[in-house]
Every structure is written in C-alpha cells, then in structure tokens.
Design a protein around this motif. Structure first.
Motif, PDB file in Angstrom:
ATOM      1  N   VAL A   1       0.858  -1.188   0.000  1.00 45.91           N
ATOM      2  CA  VAL A   1       0.000   0.000   0.000  1.00 45.91           C
ATOM      3  C   VAL A   1       0.890   1.233   0.000  1.00 45.91           C
ATOM      4  O   VAL A   1       1.812   1.339   0.816  1.00 45.91           O
ATOM      5  CB  VAL A   1      -0.930   0.035   1.231  1.00 45.91           C
ATOM      6  N   LEU A   2       0.613   2.169  -0.922  1.00 48.77           N
ATOM      7  CA  LEU A   2       1.378   3.404  -0.992  1.00 48.77           C
ATOM      8  C   LEU A   2       0.418   4.578  -1.109  1.00 48.77           C
ATOM      9  O   LEU A   2      -0.411   4.627  -2.024  1.00 48.77           O
ATOM     10  CB  LEU A   2       2.324   3.393  -2.198  1.00 48.77           C
ATOM     11  N   PHE A   3       0.513   5.513  -0.160  1.00 52.46           N
ATOM     12  CA  PHE A   3      -0.277   6.735  -0.206  1.00 52.46           C
ATOM     13  C   PHE A   3       0.606   7.867  -0.717  1.00 52.46           C
ATOM     14  O   PHE A   3       1.772   7.984  -0.312  1.00 52.46           O
ATOM     15  CB  PHE A   3      -0.794   7.111   1.184  1.00 52.46           C
ATOM     16  N   LEU A   4       0.049   8.702  -1.594  1.00 49.18           N
ATOM     17  CA  LEU A   4       0.735   9.914  -2.025  1.00 49.18           C
ATOM     18  C   LEU A   4      -0.122  11.114  -1.660  1.00 49.18           C
ATOM     19  O   LEU A   4      -1.321  11.143  -1.971  1.00 49.18           O
ATOM     20  CB  LEU A   4       1.011   9.894  -3.529  1.00 49.18           C
TER      21      LEU A   4
ATOM     22  N   LEU B   1      -6.599  -8.455  -1.430  1.00 43.27           N
ATOM     23  CA  LEU B   1      -6.871  -9.826  -1.874  1.00 43.27           C
ATOM     24  C   LEU B   1      -6.770  -9.968  -3.388  1.00 43.27           C
ATOM     25  O   LEU B   1      -6.410 -11.029  -3.896  1.00 43.27           O
ATOM     26  CB  LEU B   1      -8.271 -10.255  -1.419  1.00 43.27           C
ATOM     27  N   SER B   2      -7.083  -8.897  -4.112  1.00 40.39           N
ATOM     28  CA  SER B   2      -7.154  -8.977  -5.574  1.00 40.39           C
ATOM     29  C   SER B   2      -5.989  -8.315  -6.293  1.00 40.39           C
ATOM     30  O   SER B   2      -5.798  -8.531  -7.495  1.00 40.39           O
ATOM     31  CB  SER B   2      -8.459  -8.323  -6.058  1.00 40.39           C
TER      32      SER B   2
ATOM     33  N   ILE C   1     -11.938  -0.814   0.589  1.00 38.38           N
ATOM     34  CA  ILE C   1     -11.069  -0.964  -0.586  1.00 38.38           C
ATOM     35  C   ILE C   1      -9.761  -1.655  -0.207  1.00 38.38           C
ATOM     36  O   ILE C   1      -9.275  -2.535  -0.928  1.00 38.38           O
ATOM     37  CB  ILE C   1     -10.794   0.412  -1.220  1.00 38.38           C
ATOM     38  N   VAL C   2      -9.173  -1.267   0.922  1.00 38.10           N
ATOM     39  CA  VAL C   2      -7.928  -1.890   1.368  1.00 38.10           C
ATOM     40  C   VAL C   2      -8.153  -3.365   1.657  1.00 38.10           C
ATOM     41  O   VAL C   2      -7.370  -4.231   1.235  1.00 38.10           O
ATOM     42  CB  VAL C   2      -7.370  -1.164   2.611  1.00 38.10           C
ATOM     43  N   GLN C   3      -9.245  -3.663   2.351  1.00 42.85           N
ATOM     44  CA  GLN C   3      -9.534  -5.050   2.716  1.00 42.85           C
ATOM     45  C   GLN C   3      -9.694  -5.934   1.486  1.00 42.85           C
ATOM     46  O   GLN C   3      -9.108  -7.024   1.392  1.00 42.85           O
ATOM     47  CB  GLN C   3     -10.794  -5.091   3.584  1.00 42.85           C
TER      48      GLN C   3
ATOM     49  N   HIS D   1     -13.854  -4.490  13.465  1.00 46.64           N
ATOM     50  CA  HIS D   1     -12.838  -5.273  12.760  1.00 46.64           C
ATOM     51  C   HIS D   1     -12.372  -4.555  11.502  1.00 46.64           C
ATOM     52  O   HIS D   1     -11.186  -4.596  11.155  1.00 46.64           O
ATOM     53  CB  HIS D   1     -13.384  -6.656  12.408  1.00 46.64           C
ATOM     54  N   LEU D   2     -13.296  -3.891  10.806  1.00 50.30           N
ATOM     55  CA  LEU D   2     -12.937  -3.169   9.586  1.00 50.30           C
ATOM     56  C   LEU D   2     -11.921  -2.074   9.891  1.00 50.30           C
ATOM     57  O   LEU D   2     -10.881  -1.969   9.229  1.00 50.30           O
ATOM     58  CB  LEU D   2     -14.198  -2.568   8.951  1.00 50.30           C
ATOM     59  N   PHE D   3     -12.202  -1.254  10.910  1.00 52.79           N
ATOM     60  CA  PHE D   3     -11.286  -0.173  11.262  1.00 52.79           C
ATOM     61  C   PHE D   3     -10.011  -0.719  11.910  1.00 52.79           C
ATOM     62  O   PHE D   3      -8.923  -0.163  11.710  1.00 52.79           O
ATOM     63  CB  PHE D   3     -11.965   0.823  12.202  1.00 52.79           C
ATOM     64  N   GLY D   4     -10.142  -1.788  12.682  1.00 50.08           N
ATOM     65  CA  GLY D   4      -8.959  -2.390  13.286  1.00 50.08           C
ATOM     66  C   GLY D   4      -8.016  -2.947  12.237  1.00 50.08           C
ATOM     67  O   GLY D   4      -6.792  -2.787  12.330  1.00 50.08           O
TER      68      GLY D   4
END
Length: 332
Positions: A11-14, A135-136, A129-131, A220-223
């Motif tokens: 994961v990369l944030f700009l 996976l994809s 989206i991250v979750q 769980h989503l936020f964790g």
C-alpha cells in the motif's frame, strides 16, 4: 527511489498540498509497477476528480482497467456519504420498531452535514477498498486529497475504533438493563414500552445480536485498516511537493501529523524543479527553490528526496503517464 519504495510495499499513499502534481506522480508509480508485472489498483480520494482528467477517461466508484495490470477507482465523497447514510438507515430501520422510522429519517438528515461525517464515510470506503484490494491486487496506490484533509483521515482509524468500542460497551450495558426490565415480576408491558418494542418488532435478543454483529463488523474493519496503516513493511506514505515556501511548510506539518498517526513516511518527491541552464529567469527560480529545499532537508533530514524536472508540455493519457514513469526511473 520512489519506485523502489513502491516495489517493496503493498500500500502506498501519495499526498501533499493541492496543485503540486500528486495525481500525476501517483499514476506514474502505479503504471510503472504494473509494467513490472504487478497487479495494481490506483485509487483517488481527491474530490477534484483529477484522475479521470489525467487519463482522459471516465473513472468511477467501480474499478475499471487503465492499462495492462492497472485498474483505477475514483471515490466521490458526496456519493460516498449518501451511500453510507443509506446503509446506516437500512440497518437502523431493521433494528428499530416501524413506528420510529420517521425518527431514523430525521436523524440521518441531520447527520448528513454533521462534522466528521464525510471523513467517517470516506474512511469506511477506504477500509473496504484496502480489505478487498489486498486480496485482488499486489499494490494499492492512493492519490489523496490535499494535506490537511489527509492528515485528519490518517488519524481517524484509531478514533473510530475507540468510538466503536465505546458503543459496544454501552450496548452491553443496555442489553443487561433490558434483560433486567424484562425479568421484573408482574411486568405489564413496561419493559416493551421502555425499549420501544411491540408485536411488530423483532425480539430483544435478535435485536441485541444484530447490533452487536454490526458494531463488531465495523470494529474489525477499522482495526484491520489500522494494522495495515501502522505496518511500515506493508504501507508507506510519499509526500509530493513543489520547491516553494508554502508547499515546503505544509510538507513539514503533514509529516508531523502522519508521524503522530503512526504512518511511515518513506519519500519526498519535489516536482517541477526549475532548470539551472535555461536562461537567467529559470536559473533565478532554481536558486530560490534551493533556499526552500534547504529548509526541507534541515527539517526532515532522514527521508529520501527525489526531484522531478519542470516539463515544457502537459501530461495527459497513457503516453504522458508512461513518460513520467520513465522519468521516475531515471531520476531515482
């Protein structure tokens, strides 16, 4: 250097000040990684919709291919809030007695413009989206909104998780209180009226279980998002800026906010550097830029810094993005 950072992360944030070229740099990184054989998802959280403008195509809430191995999503903050409120409304109507549906509608109408609502809705969308994206896809590249908004957003997972924990504790106390009311001897319907229950409502046990399940899902989503963001081996943040006074000062502030949120800042990208050999005017500009970059290096000495030159033409479409990807490779 930026491409090396991207190659070592999932994961990369700009981020950075508006107008410094975040979308172009994010697109070039994503494109370069897809050319290297990785499956990449490029996500824009910027309400300006610059991603679609850059790629000269319509990009929406559902992933669409931009190039081989590269998909893109553009989050619309307004639509995200509406979808979030609709989802919350559906859940509340299932949990509340029908005669209170009007109260649910009034609550949601007031919540639409409540402080923090847009950030909370956007955060939940990003978390989803991250979750799913991990996976994809091999890499998720986020093109974020301007600095202040992004810094607040990065600090939200901890707050949202704590808030949900508080709701779970209150829900548990409410459940115990409801059970005590229902177990009162000679109950003539007081418990049902106090809890808003009627013949048409689901049983108290069903409702308590549904509330618990909904809160645990959000927890769980936020964790999970917090764990991903805090893992420096998985996630990194790169700050894009111009070699000017305000972008440099905003970069220093953004870095401090990200550090407080536990986010690893792996690179600084100085975009549109003036050339030193293209006339007196641009040489003077470059000398002034050096003053600002000296301040940046003094404030953030431990972060790798990559410079991209000022270009004569605009960047547009896959061809333009590919050229910036090549430039990143040469200057890194």
């Amino acid at each position: 250097m930026l491409l090396t950072l991207a190659a070592s992360r999932r994961v990369l944030f700009l981020g950075g000040k508006g107008g410094v070229g975040k979308t172009t740099v994010a697109s070039a990184v994503a494109y370069a990684q897809s050319r290297a054989g990785r499956r990449v998802l490029l996500v824009s959280t910027d309400p300006a919709h610059n991603l679609g403008h850059l790629w000269q195509c319509r990009i929406g809430a559902d992933a669409r291919p931009l190039a081989t191995g590269l998909d893109a999503v553009e989050i619309d903050p307004g639509a995200t809030v509406e979808a979030h409120l609709a989802q919350v409304g559906d859940a509340l109507r299932k949990l509340m007695p029908p005669h209170l549906s009007g109260e649910v509608d009034r609550h949601l109408a007031l919540s639409r413009d409540a402080p923090g609502m847009h950030e909370a809705a956007l955060l939940e969308r990003i978390a989803g989206i991250v979750q799913q994206g991990l996976l994809s896809h091999d890499l998720l590249v986020f093109d974020t909104a301007p600095s202040g908004h992004t810094a607040r957003l990065m600090a939200l997972p901890d707050m949202m998780a704590a808030w949900t924990d508080g709701l779970l504790r209150r829900q548990a106390r409410s459940e115990r209180f409801g059970a005590a009311l229902r177990n009162l001897g000679g109950d003539d319907g007081l418990a049902a009226r106090a809890l808003g229950e009627g013949d048409e409502a689901r049983t108290p046990g069903d409702r308590d279980q549904a509330i618990r399940a909904m809160l645990h899902r959000r927890r769980h989503l936020f964790g999970d998002l917090r764990e991903v963001l805090a893992d420096a081996g998985t996630t990194a943040f790169a700050i894009v800026l111009a070699a000017e006074r305000l972008p440099v000062l905003e970069t220093i502030e953004l870095h401090a906010g990200l550090v407080r949120a536990g986010i690893h800042v792996g690179a600084l990208v100085v975009n549109r550097r003036s050339p030193a050999d293209a006339g007196a005017f641009l040489a003077g500009r470059r000398a002034q830029e050096e003053v600002h970059l000296h301040l940046l290096r003094e404030a953030l000495p431990g972060i790798a810094l990559q410079e991209l030159p000022l270009l004569a033409g605009d960047v547009a479409g896959e061809t333009g993005v590919a050229a910036i990807a090549d430039l990143l490779a040469r200057t890194g």
